[in-house]
Write a protein that holds these residues in place. Structure first.
Motif, PDB file in Angstrom:
ATOM      1  N   UNK A  28      15.668 -24.879  16.994  1.00 59.01           N
ATOM      2  CA  UNK A  28      15.192 -25.119  18.345  1.00 59.01           C
ATOM      3  C   UNK A  28      16.378 -25.292  19.278  1.00 59.01           C
ATOM      4  N   UNK A  29      16.181 -24.930  20.527  1.00 59.30           N
ATOM      5  CA  UNK A  29      17.224 -25.153  21.529  1.00 59.30           C
ATOM      6  C   UNK A  29      16.906 -26.371  22.396  1.00 59.30           C
ATOM      7  N   UNK A 102      17.929 -27.997  13.233  1.00 56.35           N
ATOM      8  CA  UNK A 102      18.202 -26.959  12.249  1.00 56.35           C
ATOM      9  C   UNK A 102      17.017 -26.695  11.329  1.00 56.35           C
ATOM     10  N   UNK A 103      16.903 -25.449  10.899  1.00 58.84           N
ATOM     11  CA  UNK A 103      15.853 -24.974  10.010  1.00 58.84           C
ATOM     12  C   UNK A 103      16.176 -25.390   8.571  1.00 58.84           C
ATOM     13  N   UNK A 116      14.117 -34.603   9.045  1.00 58.43           N
ATOM     14  CA  UNK A 116      14.204 -35.716   9.974  1.00 58.43           C
ATOM     15  C   UNK A 116      15.563 -35.803  10.616  1.00 58.43           C
ATOM     16  N   UNK A 117      15.903 -36.995  11.072  1.00 57.34           N
ATOM     17  CA  UNK A 117      17.133 -37.224  11.828  1.00 57.34           C
ATOM     18  C   UNK A 117      18.227 -37.749  10.904  1.00 57.34           C
ATOM     19  N   UNK A 128      11.159 -28.421   9.250  1.00 55.30           N
ATOM     20  CA  UNK A 128      10.571 -27.271   8.563  1.00 55.30           C
ATOM     21  C   UNK A 128       9.856 -26.442   9.614  1.00 55.30           C
ATOM     22  N   UNK A 129      10.103 -25.136   9.576  1.00 51.70           N
ATOM     23  CA  UNK A 129       9.450 -24.242  10.512  1.00 51.70           C
ATOM     24  C   UNK A 129       8.151 -23.757   9.908  1.00 51.70           C
TER      25      UNK A 129
END
Length: 131
Positions: A28-29, A102-103, A116-117, A128-129
């Motif tokens: 994601x951006x 990140x993926x 998570x973080x 997870x995408x």
């Protein structure tokens, strides 16, 4: 960088990297992916791919693969390699992400890690995408 281009540096001199080659790694951006220069510790099997999860050794200050059971800070995800690195013969200066989303499926590690973080060195969010 493998196809990357530096988009600028913030007031701390930290580079923000944007690249078409990182699309599958970056999920994601919503948060800009931020990278910094790091040193990867040499070792007999220290040949790593882009997306390798790295821990920062608190004794040496150098980066090594994340190890969930490791000591000296290696048990925390501190960075994600931007490019392939071969440190089998000597320490290598390279670039790693310390902030971004990140993926999970594009990350490389032999360890189990949580979605998570992770913020031992910056703000790494792993998700997870959906298929």
């Amino acid at each position: 960088f493998n196809g990357g281009s530096i988009m600028g540096q913030n007031e701390l001199g930290v580079s923000q990297l944007e690249s078409q080659n990182t699309v599958e790694l970056i999920a994601s951006s919503d948060i800009n992916a931020v990278s910094i220069p790091i040193v990867v510790l040499t070792g007999a099997s220290a040949n790593y791919k882009r997306g390798q999860l790295m821990g920062k050794n608190s004794t040496t200050g150098k980066y090594e693969p994340f190890d969930a059971d490791g000591a000296n800070g290696l048990d925390k995800i501190a960075a994600i390699l931007v490019e392939d690195v071969d440190a089998t013969d000597a320490d290598v200066k390279t670039t790693a992400y310390i902030t971004g989303i990140f993926n999970k499926d594009a990350l490389i590690t032999a360890e189990t890690f949580a979605v998570g973080v992770h913020n031992s060195n910056g703000l790494i969010i792993i998700k997870e995408l959906a298929d």
